[in-house]
Scaffold this motif. Structure first.
Motif, PDB file in Angstrom:
ATOM      1  N   ASN A 295      34.567  52.272  41.532  1.00 54.47           N
ATOM      2  CA  ASN A 295      35.224  51.140  41.928  1.00 54.47           C
ATOM      3  C   ASN A 295      36.535  51.559  43.084  1.00 54.47           C
ATOM      4  O   ASN A 295      36.580  50.610  43.897  1.00 54.47           O
TER       5      ASN A 295
ATOM      6  N   ARG B 235      41.239  57.359  46.154  1.00 59.77           N
ATOM      7  CA  ARG B 235      40.961  56.163  46.761  1.00 59.77           C
ATOM      8  C   ARG B 235      41.297  56.330  47.957  1.00 59.77           C
ATOM      9  O   ARG B 235      40.574  55.849  49.054  1.00 59.77           O
TER      10      ARG B 235
ATOM     11  N   LYS C 143      39.775  46.364  43.774  1.00 61.26           N
ATOM     12  CA  LYS C 143      40.609  46.247  42.635  1.00 61.26           C
ATOM     13  C   LYS C 143      41.718  47.224  42.665  1.00 61.26           C
ATOM     14  O   LYS C 143      41.698  48.096  43.231  1.00 61.26           O
TER      15      LYS C 143
ATOM     16  N   THR D   3      32.957  49.753  29.586  1.00 61.56           N
ATOM     17  CA  THR D   3      34.399  48.954  29.330  1.00 61.56           C
ATOM     18  C   THR D   3      34.489  48.381  28.021  1.00 61.56           C
ATOM     19  O   THR D   3      35.494  47.569  27.831  1.00 61.56           O
TER      20      THR D   3
ATOM     21  N   VAL E  40      35.286  54.376  37.294  1.00 63.24           N
ATOM     22  CA  VAL E  40      36.488  54.229  38.039  1.00 63.24           C
ATOM     23  C   VAL E  40      36.448  54.601  39.438  1.00 63.24           C
ATOM     24  O   VAL E  40      36.878  54.031  40.337  1.00 63.24           O
TER      25      VAL E  40
ATOM     26  N   GLU F  37      40.460  48.213  32.622  1.00 63.41           N
ATOM     27  CA  GLU F  37      39.129  47.669  32.215  1.00 63.41           C
ATOM     28  C   GLU F  37      38.388  48.739  31.596  1.00 63.41           C
ATOM     29  O   GLU F  37      37.532  48.258  30.565  1.00 63.41           O
TER      30      GLU F  37
ATOM     31  N   ASP G 197      44.209  47.680  37.347  1.00 60.01           N
ATOM     32  CA  ASP G 197      43.273  46.761  36.764  1.00 60.01           C
ATOM     33  C   ASP G 197      41.916  47.532  36.245  1.00 60.01           C
ATOM     34  O   ASP G 197      41.491  47.252  35.275  1.00 60.01           O
ATOM     35  N   VAL G 198      41.582  48.549  37.259  1.00 61.36           N
ATOM     36  CA  VAL G 198      40.187  49.370  36.857  1.00 61.36           C
ATOM     37  C   VAL G 198      40.633  50.197  35.517  1.00 61.36           C
ATOM     38  O   VAL G 198      39.831  50.299  34.677  1.00 61.36           O
TER      39      VAL G 198
END
Length: 326
Positions: free
Chosen positions: A280, A319, A286, A234, A277, A294, A290-291
């Protein structure tokens, strides 16, 4: 009728060896059964060939008994090479088959390796200069042993000049379907896919890969740089700063990093970020944007492009597939 030789390897046999042998035998048998039910002759003569009379694994809990010694097979149309244990002893033991495989190929036979059976195939030299796939976990080891082979671990199937390879684990079923379609046609391949409940035409294993970095080397500054990158995905990381941190010129650092990891530092940073990523998206709640922010991406188009290049899927598709809460 095509003669198919399913090779029973020597040395240490792993469970995936048996799974692949049974899977290949079953797939081609389904084709024969299809034709038999319609009163026509079988498409394949399937034969288990090896050097030993019996090959055991799991302290004798399982065993495979080849029907024929491979030396007795003077002509075959297709050789199937299943996975083997990835150790020096096993690979050396399977070199007994090399002259026979090469001779059969030169006489017109095709050769297909399943998963890490690619190591046995590559040992023959037949893959030199050609494309090859294998399990993504074995990619770094394969590259170090066979630098003259064009490894493409993102592909499920490669085909070049009568030589076939496939990605890892159960994706060998996709290669078998591909061979059935080539030899018997699309209709039969679809039938086999339905009988076996196998997704046909799957051509990418990138969504299944996990980036772990190539750390099986002795270049300590590079190894430290790898750990730094992975622990600071990050943060803004520049190659020049990494080189200075570990006391190297930028040019020397880039050269050593590429040699040790098979990635440039920029590629490694990108792959580490995308892996962050992915984790996450799999487990977190999230927002994708946002990811993205980040890990340092501000351009959505560039982020989507980088993500798809590495995973074969767009972030939203990934996802939906792997996050059970979506």
């Amino acid at each position: 009728m095509k003669h198919i030789s399913i090779l029973i390897p020597e040395g240490e046999i792993i469970q995936n060896t048996i799974i692949s042998v049974i899977g290949a035998y079953k797939m081609f048998s389904v084709v024969n059964d299809y034709f038999a039910a319609r009163g026509t002759k079988a498409a394949f003569k399937i034969e288990l060939v090896g050097d030993s009379e019996e090959v055991k694994l799991n302290d004798g809990l399982f065993s495979i008994q080849p029907e024929t010694n491979f030396r007795e097979v003077k002509k075959t149309d297709l050789i199937i090479i299943p996975p083997v244990a990835l150790n020096e002893q096993s690979l050396r033991a399977n070199q007994v088959f090399t002259p026979w495989i090469v001779q059969q190929y030169n006489n017109g036979a095709e050769v297909a390796s399943l998963c890490i059976g690619a190591f046995v195939l590559a040992s023959t030299g037949l893959l030199d200069g050609k494309s090859c796939s294998t399990h993504w976990q074995a990619g770094d080891k394969f590259r170090s042993l066979f630098p003259n082979v064009k490894l493409t671990t993102d592909k499920v199937i490669t085909e070049e000049q009568g030589i076939y390879t496939n990605g890892g684990a159960y994706s060998f079923l996709n290669l078998l379907l591909h061979l059935v379609e080539k030899y018997c046609g699309r209709e039969i391949a679809i039938y086999c896919s339905k009988v076996g409940q196998i997704d046909i035409d799957r051509n990418c294993q990138s969504p299944f890969s996990i980036f772990m970095g190539q750390k099986d080397h002795i270049d300590e500054p590079v190894k430290q740089a790898q750990h730094y990158i992975e622990n600071n995905v990050t943060e803004t990381i520049s190659v020049s700063e990494l080189a200075r941190r570990y006391g190297l010129s930028k040019r020397n650092f880039e050269r050593r990093f590429k040699k040790a990891t098979a990635n440039t530092p920029i590629e490694y940073i990108q792959r580490a970020r995308i892996e962050f990523v992915k984790k996450n998206l799999e487990a977190g709640s999230k927002n994708i944007n946002d990811v993205m922010y980040e890990v340092g991406y501000s351009d959505r188009k560039a982020f989507r492009s980088a993500f798809k290049k590495i995973t074969g899927m767009l972030p939203l598709e990934y996802r939906k597939r792997y996050n059970k809460d979506t």
